[in-house]
Design a protein around this motif. Structure first.
Motif, PDB file in Angstrom:
ATOM      1  N   THR A 244      49.460  47.356  43.006  1.00 34.09           N
ATOM      2  CA  THR A 244      49.025  45.985  43.494  1.00 34.09           C
ATOM      3  C   THR A 244      48.865  45.356  42.235  1.00 34.09           C
ATOM      4  OG1 THR A 244      48.027  46.534  45.436  1.00 34.09           O
ATOM      5  CG2 THR A 244      47.212  44.612  44.387  1.00 34.09           C
TER       6      THR A 244
ATOM      7  N   ASP B 205      39.701  47.833  47.857  1.00 36.13           N
ATOM      8  CA  ASP B 205      40.306  46.834  48.595  1.00 36.13           C
ATOM      9  C   ASP B 205      40.647  46.969  49.915  1.00 36.13           C
ATOM     10  OD1 ASP B 205      39.970  45.704  46.042  1.00 36.13           O
ATOM     11  OD2 ASP B 205      41.811  45.850  45.161  1.00 36.13           O
TER      12      ASP B 205
ATOM     13  N   SER C 291      39.531  39.441  43.494  1.00 36.91           N
ATOM     14  CA  SER C 291      40.436  40.352  43.172  1.00 36.91           C
ATOM     15  C   SER C 291      39.827  41.416  42.050  1.00 36.91           C
ATOM     16  CB  SER C 291      41.731  39.808  42.712  1.00 36.91           C
ATOM     17  OG  SER C 291      41.529  39.359  41.403  1.00 36.91           O
TER      18      SER C 291
ATOM     19  N   GLU D 251      50.468  41.735  40.658  1.00 39.77           N
ATOM     20  CA  GLU D 251      49.721  40.667  40.155  1.00 39.77           C
ATOM     21  C   GLU D 251      49.955  40.448  38.786  1.00 39.77           C
ATOM     22  OE1 GLU D 251      45.446  41.757  41.184  1.00 39.77           O
ATOM     23  OE2 GLU D 251      45.917  41.482  43.229  1.00 39.77           O
TER      24      GLU D 251
END
Length: 276
Positions: free
Chosen positions: A270, A227, A76, A274
């Protein structure tokens, strides 16, 4: 990745130059100088070049290109940002310790502090590096900065990171030259004794390492894909036209993370999810 063999060659050369530079600086202080200690004497001062080369040069160089390593692209982006920040934090801590060693030695030996250009620029780089680190964490790791701030700050973050890395190497070259001029008396530096030649080679290694890191960091085709592109590659089952995906690999989000405003907005959402 485009031109993957060239990337691996540049990466291997940079790694070799970095490892050899660390070996050289350790050899210098352990063989030609007084070794390493923490007693206020010359051996304490020797921590300064050792920690600068290990931390401020090599670790900072790794931090700059950590996003470029293709085997990290399945991780990630948030994790890679923590690794990037962690490496920079460790480099900063080692630099601060190296500064303490210098001031300790100067005070013990009754040598004036902060009188040379090397010391002026060195302290300035350490302070600015700390500012860069705090701003980077505050803007890109703490999930409170608006997306517009992230987009606006990104070009400055990238530029200042590369500028500071280049400045560190320049200041290091000034420092080792200054040390040789002051430390060699019989024979003198101008007479090219073995220590002078050895440390000159160390300086060349630092320049080679820095040049390779900058080359890797500034190649557009070696940037980390966005991503969205990585997700498309992972979910593509082969029935789609891969020619649409291939060119997208060239549109990368840098090891120093230069992105468009739209990309930053999508990413910030995002990261916030997270981080929660």
């Amino acid at each position: 990745m485009e031109k993957r063999p060239q990337f691996l060659l540049a990466l291997s050369a940079a790694a070799a130059a970095g490892v050899v530079a660390v070996a050289f600086v350790l050899r210098w202080v352990l063989h030609f100088r007084e070794g390493l200690a923490w007693d206020g004497g010359p051996a304490e001062f020797n921590w300064h070049p050792v920690l600068i080369v290990i931390g401020f040069v090599v670790l900072q160089g790794i931090a700059i290109i950590v996003y470029r390593l293709p085997w990290t692209w399945q991780r990630s982006k948030l994790l890679m940002k923590f690794i990037h920040a962690g490496l920079n934090l460790l480099a900063f801590i080692l630099a601060v310790i190296s500064m303490v060693a210098v001031f300790d030695f100067h005070n013990f030996a009754k040598i004036p502090n902060m009188y040379s250009l090397h010391s002026w620029l060195g302290l300035a780089v350490v302070v600015l590096y700390g500012v860069q680190l705090v701003l980077g964490v505050g803007v890109y790791l703490v999930p409170v900065a608006p997306a517009s701030w992230r987009a606006a700050f990104m070009p400055l973050h990238v530029y200042s990171g590369l500028l500071l890395f280049t400045s560190v190497i320049a200041v290091a070259l000034m420092g080792i030259t200054e040390k040789l001029i002051f430390g060699l008396s019989n024979p003198k530096y101008k007479d090219s004794p073995p220590e002078a030649v050895f440390v000159n080679v160390l300086g060349v290694l630092l320049v080679v390492f820095g040049g390779l890191i900058l080359w890797i960091a500034t190649r557009t085709s070696w940037k980390r894909p966005s991503d969205q592109v990585l997700h498309a590659l992972h979910t593509n089952e082969g029935g789609e036209d891969n020619t649409k995906v291939g060119p997208a690999l060239s549109q990368l989000s840098a090891g120093n993370d230069a992105e468009s405003s739209a990309d930053v907005r999508r990413r910030s959402n995002t990261l916030d999810d997270e981080a929660d």
